[in-house]
Design a protein around this motif. Structure first.
Motif, short mmCIF file in Angstrom:
data_model
loop_
_atom_site.label_atom_id
_atom_site.label_comp_id
_atom_site.label_asym_id
_atom_site.label_seq_id
_atom_site.Cartn_x
_atom_site.Cartn_y
_atom_site.Cartn_z
N ILE A 88 0.69 -1.39 -0.02
CA ILE A 88 -0.03 0.08 -0.05
C ILE A 88 0.88 1.24 -0.09
N GLU A 89 1.77 1.30 0.78
CA GLU A 89 2.92 2.22 0.84
C GLU A 89 3.57 2.57 -0.36
N ALA A 90 3.86 1.66 -0.94
CA ALA A 90 4.45 1.75 -2.40
C ALA A 90 3.62 2.13 -3.30
N ALA A 91 2.37 1.68 -3.28
CA ALA A 91 1.42 2.18 -4.16
C ALA A 91 1.10 3.40 -4.15
N VAL A 92 1.05 4.00 -3.06
CA VAL A 92 0.75 5.33 -2.67
C VAL A 92 1.72 6.00 -3.20
N LYS A 93 3.01 5.77 -2.99
CA LYS A 93 4.33 6.51 -3.55
C LYS A 93 4.27 6.86 -4.90
N GLU A 94 3.99 5.35 -5.62
CA GLU A 94 4.11 5.32 -7.01
C GLU A 94 3.06 6.43 -7.68
N GLN A 95 1.80 6.45 -7.16
CA GLN A 95 1.00 6.98 -7.67
C GLN A 95 1.01 8.50 -7.55
N GLN A 96 1.57 8.99 -6.48
CA GLN A 96 1.97 10.22 -6.12
C GLN A 96 2.88 10.67 -7.11
N ALA A 97 3.98 9.95 -7.39
CA ALA A 97 5.00 10.35 -8.48
C ALA A 97 4.33 10.31 -9.85
N HIS A 98 3.32 9.45 -10.04
CA HIS A 98 2.95 9.57 -11.51
C HIS A 98 1.96 10.93 -11.47
N GLN A 99 1.24 11.30 -10.37
CA GLN A 99 0.28 12.32 -10.48
C GLN A 99 1.20 13.67 -10.36
N ASP A 100 2.61 13.73 -9.70
CA ASP A 100 3.44 14.68 -9.79
C ASP A 100 3.92 14.90 -11.21
N ALA A 101 4.38 13.95 -12.01
CA ALA A 101 4.90 14.08 -13.09
C ALA A 101 3.86 14.49 -14.10
N LEU A 102 2.35 14.23 -14.05
CA LEU A 102 1.38 14.81 -14.86
C LEU A 102 1.11 16.24 -14.40
N ASP A 103 1.18 16.33 -13.26
CA ASP A 103 1.11 18.07 -13.09
C ASP A 103 2.03 18.90 -13.57
N LYS A 104 3.57 18.21 -13.57
CA LYS A 104 4.37 19.20 -14.01
C LYS A 104 4.24 19.15 -15.64
N LEU A 105 3.86 18.21 -16.34
CA LEU A 105 3.72 18.35 -17.59
C LEU A 105 2.59 19.29 -18.05
N LEU A 106 1.42 19.05 -17.13
CA LEU A 106 0.47 20.15 -17.75
C LEU A 106 0.81 21.87 -17.38
N ASP A 107 1.58 21.66 -16.13
CA ASP A 107 2.04 23.13 -16.04
C ASP A 107 2.93 23.81 -17.05
#
Length: 89
Positions: free
Chosen positions: A68-87
């Motif tokens: 669960i901890e790993a999945a949360v970190k991985e999903q957050q990393a993907h979201q951060d990368a997507l947010d950066k791309l959109l910015d």
């Protein structure tokens, strides 16, 4: 927004009830218990949860906690990368 970890009440016989209690005490995670998550095959065989809608399963509750901890970190990393791309657009 906090990650959402969904538990199935029928899966508690694996010991996920203790993990639910731990995560409910964590203010950075929204832990929710449902009567059924519609994943009866997984529910019967091993401990599992949904992390933001994605199945996370393991042989033991201790392993599930780590996944669960790993999945949360991985999903957050993907979201951060997507947010950066959109910015950058």
């Amino acid at each position: 927004m906090n990650p959402i970890v969904e538990f199935c009440a029928s899966n508690m016989h694996h010991g996920t009830d203790e993990l639910l209690e731990q995560l409910e005490a964590d203010p950075t995670i929204d832990a929710i218990e449902y009567g059924c998550l519609g994943n009866c095959g997984e529910c019967y065989l091993f401990p599992f949860v949904l992390v933001n809608g994605e199945i996370v399963a393991a042989e033991t509750v201790e392993e599930l906690s780590k996944k669960i901890e790993a999945a949360v970190k991985e999903q957050q990393a993907h979201q951060d990368a997507l947010d950066k791309l959109l910015d950058d657009l």
